[in-house]
Design a protein around this motif. Sequence first.
Motif, PDB file in Angstrom:
ATOM      1  N   ALA A  62      36.157  -9.818   4.708  1.00 51.50           N
ATOM      2  CA  ALA A  62      34.818 -10.364   4.967  1.00 51.50           C
ATOM      3  C   ALA A  62      34.167 -10.851   3.671  1.00 51.50           C
ATOM      4  O   ALA A  62      33.552 -11.928   3.640  1.00 51.50           O
ATOM      5  N   GLY A  63      34.309 -10.084   2.612  1.00 51.93           N
ATOM      6  CA  GLY A  63      33.742 -10.492   1.330  1.00 51.93           C
ATOM      7  C   GLY A  63      34.393 -11.759   0.808  1.00 51.93           C
ATOM      8  O   GLY A  63      33.706 -12.662   0.315  1.00 51.93           O
ATOM      9  N   GLY A  64      35.709 -11.837   0.911  1.00 49.65           N
ATOM     10  CA  GLY A  64      36.401 -13.041   0.467  1.00 49.65           C
ATOM     11  C   GLY A  64      35.985 -14.266   1.260  1.00 49.65           C
ATOM     12  O   GLY A  64      35.687 -15.317   0.692  1.00 49.65           O
ATOM     13  N   LEU A  65      35.940 -14.118   2.570  1.00 48.71           N
ATOM     14  CA  LEU A  65      35.501 -15.241   3.411  1.00 48.71           C
ATOM     15  C   LEU A  65      34.044 -15.597   3.136  1.00 48.71           C
ATOM     16  O   LEU A  65      33.674 -16.772   3.081  1.00 48.71           O
ATOM     17  N   GLY A  66      33.219 -14.578   2.948  1.00 44.82           N
ATOM     18  CA  GLY A  66      31.803 -14.805   2.681  1.00 44.82           C
ATOM     19  C   GLY A  66      31.554 -15.572   1.396  1.00 44.82           C
ATOM     20  O   GLY A  66      30.577 -16.323   1.289  1.00 44.82           O
ATOM     21  N   LEU A  67      32.438 -15.409   0.404  1.00 47.57           N
ATOM     22  CA  LEU A  67      32.294 -16.173  -0.839  1.00 47.57           C
ATOM     23  C   LEU A  67      32.446 -17.673  -0.619  1.00 47.57           C
ATOM     24  O   LEU A  67      31.956 -18.476  -1.408  1.00 47.57           O
ATOM     25  N   LEU A  68      33.107 -18.048   0.455  1.00 47.85           N
ATOM     26  CA  LEU A  68      33.384 -19.456   0.715  1.00 47.85           C
ATOM     27  C   LEU A  68      32.278 -20.155   1.493  1.00 47.85           C
ATOM     28  O   LEU A  68      32.287 -21.374   1.619  1.00 47.85           O
ATOM     29  N   ALA A  71      25.869 -20.014   2.685  1.00 43.41           N
ATOM     30  CA  ALA A  71      24.791 -19.182   3.227  1.00 43.41           C
ATOM     31  C   ALA A  71      25.035 -17.683   3.024  1.00 43.41           C
ATOM     32  O   ALA A  71      24.090 -16.897   3.011  1.00 43.41           O
ATOM     33  N   THR A  72      26.282 -17.277   2.866  1.00 44.64           N
ATOM     34  CA  THR A  72      26.606 -15.852   2.731  1.00 44.64           C
ATOM     35  C   THR A  72      27.153 -15.492   1.352  1.00 44.64           C
ATOM     36  O   THR A  72      27.461 -14.329   1.098  1.00 44.64           O
ATOM     37  N   ARG A  73      27.273 -16.473   0.485  1.00 46.53           N
ATOM     38  CA  ARG A  73      27.957 -16.281  -0.811  1.00 46.53           C
ATOM     39  C   ARG A  73      27.378 -15.138  -1.635  1.00 46.53           C
ATOM     40  O   ARG A  73      28.119 -14.258  -2.095  1.00 46.53           O
ATOM     41  N   ARG A  74      26.069 -15.129  -1.827  1.00 51.77           N
ATOM     42  CA  ARG A  74      25.471 -14.092  -2.678  1.00 51.77           C
ATOM     43  C   ARG A  74      25.577 -12.711  -2.036  1.00 51.77           C
ATOM     44  O   ARG A  74      25.904 -11.730  -2.703  1.00 51.77           O
ATOM     45  N   ALA A  75      25.329 -12.617  -0.735  1.00 52.24           N
ATOM     46  CA  ALA A  75      25.446 -11.325  -0.042  1.00 52.24           C
ATOM     47  C   ALA A  75      26.889 -10.835  -0.076  1.00 52.24           C
ATOM     48  O   ALA A  75      27.141  -9.638  -0.281  1.00 52.24           O
TER      49      ALA A  75
END
Length: 135
Positions: A62-68, A71-75
């Motif tokens: 989830a963190g890896g995908l969120g970096l991409l 809108a979710t990068r910082r979280a």
Amino acid sequence: APAAARRWAVTVKVALRWLLAALMIAGGANHFVSPEPYVAMMPAALPAHLALVYVSGVAEIAGGLGLLVPATRRAAAWGLVLLLIAVFPANVNMAVNHLPLGGRALPAWALWARLPLQAVLIAWAWWYTRRDRAR
């Protein structure tokens, strides 16, 4: 020249974000493909080793995908920082008790070298918690 340097810095930061995302996604997936090494490094005091390995695998993915995702990068970056801090005791446990990695004994120096590497990963993820300056 300053504009070119800024573009280069942005390009490097983006490329390294994609690399970190790929490492986190692959590492998280590996928690499901081969959970045994992760279970083996868990401190005995923690309950439900396999469940915690799966939870941390989901968090890495989830963190890896969120970096991409902008809108979710910082979280996602903050989540990875917290995750890397949370799993640090397993790396300490591995070094202190000279546990094998994936059934393979590693030299003590390699086990201890993993600890500062964790700090590098934390700093790398933290870099993406920062708002980008206006271009």
